[in-house]
Enzyme design. Structure first.
Site, PDB file in Angstrom:
ATOM      1  N   LYS A 157       0.853  -1.196   0.000  1.00  0.00           N
ATOM      2  CA  LYS A 157       0.000   0.000   0.000  1.00  0.00           C
ATOM      3  C   LYS A 157       0.884   1.241   0.000  1.00  0.00           C
ATOM      4  O   LYS A 157       0.984   1.971   0.983  1.00  0.00           O
ATOM      5  CB  LYS A 157      -0.933  -0.031   1.205  1.00  0.00           C
ATOM      6  CG  LYS A 157      -1.921  -1.201   1.160  1.00  0.00           C
ATOM      7  CD  LYS A 157      -2.761  -1.286   2.416  1.00  0.00           C
ATOM      8  CE  LYS A 157      -3.696  -2.495   2.368  1.00  0.00           C
ATOM      9  NZ  LYS A 157      -4.474  -2.653   3.612  1.00  0.00           N
ATOM     10  N   GLU A 218      -3.645 -16.392   3.493  1.00  0.00           N
ATOM     11  CA  GLU A 218      -4.459 -15.700   4.491  1.00  0.00           C
ATOM     12  C   GLU A 218      -5.542 -16.625   5.034  1.00  0.00           C
ATOM     13  O   GLU A 218      -6.195 -17.349   4.277  1.00  0.00           O
ATOM     14  CB  GLU A 218      -5.106 -14.473   3.831  1.00  0.00           C
ATOM     15  CG  GLU A 218      -6.058 -13.697   4.717  1.00  0.00           C
ATOM     16  CD  GLU A 218      -6.710 -12.554   3.953  1.00  0.00           C
ATOM     17  OE1 GLU A 218      -6.019 -11.568   3.696  1.00  0.00           O
ATOM     18  OE2 GLU A 218      -7.906 -12.676   3.618  1.00  0.00           O
ATOM     19  N   ASP A 239      -5.830 -12.904   9.497  1.00  0.00           N
ATOM     20  CA  ASP A 239      -6.511 -11.694   9.046  1.00  0.00           C
ATOM     21  C   ASP A 239      -7.597 -11.251  10.018  1.00  0.00           C
ATOM     22  O   ASP A 239      -8.547 -11.993  10.280  1.00  0.00           O
ATOM     23  CB  ASP A 239      -7.125 -11.943   7.663  1.00  0.00           C
ATOM     24  CG  ASP A 239      -7.791 -10.697   7.104  1.00  0.00           C
ATOM     25  OD1 ASP A 239      -7.174  -9.618   7.167  1.00  0.00           O
ATOM     26  OD2 ASP A 239      -8.932 -10.805   6.614  1.00  0.00           O
TER      27      ASP A 239
END
Length: 308
Positions: A157, A218, A239
């Site tokens: 990100k 995940e 997660d």
């Protein structure tokens, strides 16, 4: 109008330092060129400086921290000044990348043609202030995890085009880089699991398609965790789990004798960092290190040395 200094004419020590930091000097040079082009499109003048300052005037100044933190990007700021002014600028007293600073500390000094200093000022500050913001935020997380075995990770990100620089700043702050691209590690997330029919089928699909490629999968519950441990998954992302569930995940992993690394992700805050680390997870990934970081408050205070 500035005369852009080619990469091969910039100080070799600065260029080597950038390369040694894992950055591409040609890419950094191009980013500086693009940034200056935003201020000086099509070779335009810095009109304010050109109108108010004699071309013969020289000045000097200091970059000072206006808050406590951890600095990075000073090497790029130094390169900006040399890009604009070549050998006519002198950069001195530059602190090492990753240095902890207090409010008021001088982090770098510059001297040279006053017009050039003011033309380069904002671009140099934009690089150093943003990257120091990333390294400062990272250092806060590292401090919160001190004494545990957990390490703080960045994510993808990142600002478009700035990934290498932001991940560099994370390293300066004491953090660890996650994968750089979609190609250097496979990360199976919830949508991949749905499309593949389960966590294990997804894991096996990646192994078949890319033998030897690192894989992380995940999970959203402990049943998925158990399936992956049985399948020998090397890294598992927990997660959006609460602290108690993460602690149970670590217990299950340890009881199984498996060496899979566990990464906590999703909804994490600096206030929760310690309690999450104390569950025994190996990594804590934090997108906020790069996607919403506050810039670090650096300023250049110029002292005019006078004109002839």
């Amino acid at each position: 109008m500035i005369s852009a200094t080619p990469l091969d004419q910039l100080p070799t020590g600065l260029v080597a330092e950038i390369a040694d930091a894992g950055l591409d000097p040609a890419r950094v040079h191009a980013m500086i060129a693009d940034a200056l082009d935003e201020d000086l499109p099509d070779g335009a003048d810095d009109t304010t400086s050109a109108a108010t300052i004699s071309p013969e005037a020289r000045g000097s100044g200091v970059f000072a921290a206006r808050e406590p933190g951890t600095v990075s990007g000073l090497v790029i700021a130094a390169l900006v000044f040399h890009y604009v002014m070549g050998d006519s600028v002198e950069v001195s007293d530059r602190l090492p990348e990753g240095s902890a600073v207090a409010e008021g500390d001088v982090v770098m000094r510059v001297s040279g043609p006053t017009r050039g200093l003011l033309t380069a000022e904002r671009t140099a500050l934009n690089f150093a202030s943003h990257l120091s913001g990333v390294s400062t935020a990272t250092a806060h997380w590292v401090a919160a995890l001190e004494g545990t075995s957990a390490r703080v990770l960045d994510t993808r990100k990142t600002l478009p085009g700035w990934r290498a620089l932001q991940k560099y700043a994370v390293r300066c702050g004491g953090g660890v880089n996650h994968r750089f691209s979609l190609a250097d590690m496979a990360m199976v997330k919830d949508n991949h699991v749905i499309a593949s029919g389960g966590v294990v089928p997804a894991l096996e699909a990646v192994r078949a398609a890319y033998p030897g490629l690192p894989v992380e999968v995940e999970v959203t519950d402990l049943d998925q965790l158990r399936e992956l441990l049985a399948a020998g998954c090397e890294r598992i992302l927990l997660d959006n789990m609460d602290t108690a569930t993460m602690a149970e995940a670590v217990r299950i992993r340890d009881a199984s004798g498996d060496k899979a690394e566990l990464e906590a992700s999703g909804g994490l805050t600096l206030e929760r960092a310690r309690e999450v680390a104390e569950t025994g997870v190996d990594y804590i990934s934090v997108g906020a290190l790069t996607h919403s970081v506050n810039v670090f408050d650096l300023g250049l205070d110029l002292v005019d040395e006078g004109a002839p």
